[in-house]
Design a protein around this motif. Structure first.
Motif, PDB file in Angstrom:
ATOM      1  N   ILE A 124       1.198  -1.307   0.273  1.00 55.13           N
ATOM      2  CA  ILE A 124       0.201   0.152   0.414  1.00 55.13           C
ATOM      3  C   ILE A 124       0.567   0.861  -0.360  1.00 55.13           C
ATOM      4  CG2 ILE A 124      -1.514   1.657   1.094  1.00 55.13           C
ATOM      5  CD1 ILE A 124      -2.827  -1.407   2.832  1.00 55.13           C
ATOM      6  N   THR A 125       1.867   1.527   0.355  1.00 55.91           N
ATOM      7  CA  THR A 125       3.005   2.361   0.719  1.00 55.91           C
ATOM      8  C   THR A 125       3.620   2.160  -0.211  1.00 55.91           C
ATOM      9  OG1 THR A 125       2.700   1.972   2.877  1.00 55.91           O
ATOM     10  CG2 THR A 125       5.026   3.203   2.477  1.00 55.91           C
ATOM     11  N   MET A 138       0.905   4.227  -2.742  1.00 57.43           N
ATOM     12  CA  MET A 138       0.397   5.784  -2.440  1.00 57.43           C
ATOM     13  C   MET A 138       1.702   6.724  -2.400  1.00 57.43           C
ATOM     14  SD  MET A 138      -2.820   6.025  -1.272  1.00 57.43           S
ATOM     15  CE  MET A 138      -2.664   7.139  -0.648  1.00 57.43           C
TER      16      MET A 138
END
Length: 264
Positions: free
Chosen positions: A108-109, A112
């Motif tokens: 996810i990091t 994003m």
């Protein structure tokens, strides 16, 4: 030769020489600015002269509008940055130290942190509105995921031998994390917070792009519409000075709060 001592890698210089070189760099930029404006090389509509920027600052300090813009921007910057740091520091340390946490958060990091914050503004307006909360969230999103990656890298670089030594000396898992891992990470964490604070300031104009009526970013954007380059430069210089103040604060905090770390 003095030039050899100045330009040798990893060689210290005395404080007086450091300050002199710093002043020279500032003087060169100021002299070039004066040459372009007072020399008539650049039209005043495109680059205001130094005295015009000073006059714009005096005028806005006299009617207190500059301080109102500074306060509005500080509230947005500090709220978003502190909120991001509160979550990013512990999660980042866990992410760099525990593979299971890394497996959960890293995809996810990684996704994003490549998305421009400006691309998310329409969604933020839809979800949050156009108040101060939206501006704080812009700063939060602009710094949080970058902090996660940087802090997890700091945690991942902590030597496993240090952890093994603590276990050998009888420490349990909780004490290894709180007494060994976290203190070892904090110098790098503080350096990365200092870096990401600079990024937070760069997101200020983006944060105040929509429906703002105060703030340094708003002041710059509003002046741009009328080509008031003196006000634009005043806003730019004010952000730069405030950024330098926060930078010095982090340097001071590192020395005072982390005396076991090396002083760079």
């Amino acid at each position: 030769m003095w030039t050899r001592s100045l330009f040798s890698p990893k060689t210290d210089i005395d404080k007086g020489t450091y300050v002199t070189l710093s002043l020279i760099s500032v003087a060169v930029i100021l002299a070039l600015w004066c040459l372009l404006t007072y020399g008539g090389i650049t039209p005043r509509d495109f680059l205001a002269a130094p005295h015009e920027v000073v006059q714009a600052g005096i005028k806005r300090m006299a009617n207190m509008s500059l301080f109102e813009h500074i306060w509005a921007s500080l509230v947005v910057i500090l709220s978003g940055f502190i909120l991001a740091s509160i979550f990013a520091v512990p999660i980042g340390i866990l992410m760099g130290s525990f593979r299971a946490v890394q497996a959960l958060i890293e995809p996810i990091t990684g996704f994003m942190r490549y998305i421009p914050v400006s691309a998310l503004i329409p969604l933020l307006i839809l979800w949050i509105g156009i108040g101060i909360e939206q501006k704080i969230m812009v700063i939060f999103l602009g710094t949080f995921f970058q902090q996660l990656i940087l802090i997890s890298d700091v945690s991942a670089r902590i030597s496993k031998d240090l952890i093994d030594c603590a276990y050998t000396l009888g420490a349990d898992r909780r004490r290894v994390v709180t007494r060994v891992l976290v203190p070892a990470c904090m110098p790098g964490v503080m350096d990365n917070l200092r870096v990401t604070m600079g990024w937070a300031w760069t997101y200020l104009v983006v944060a105040e792009l929509v429906a703002a009526d105060t703030g340094l970013g708003y002041m710059i954007l509003n002046a741009m519409r009328g080509l008031f380059t003196d006000v634009i430069l005043l806003g730019v210089f004010t952000i730069g000075i405030l950024g330098l103040i926060t930078d010095f604060f982090f340097k001071w905090a590192r020395r005072r709060l982390l005396p076991w770390s090396a002083d760079f």
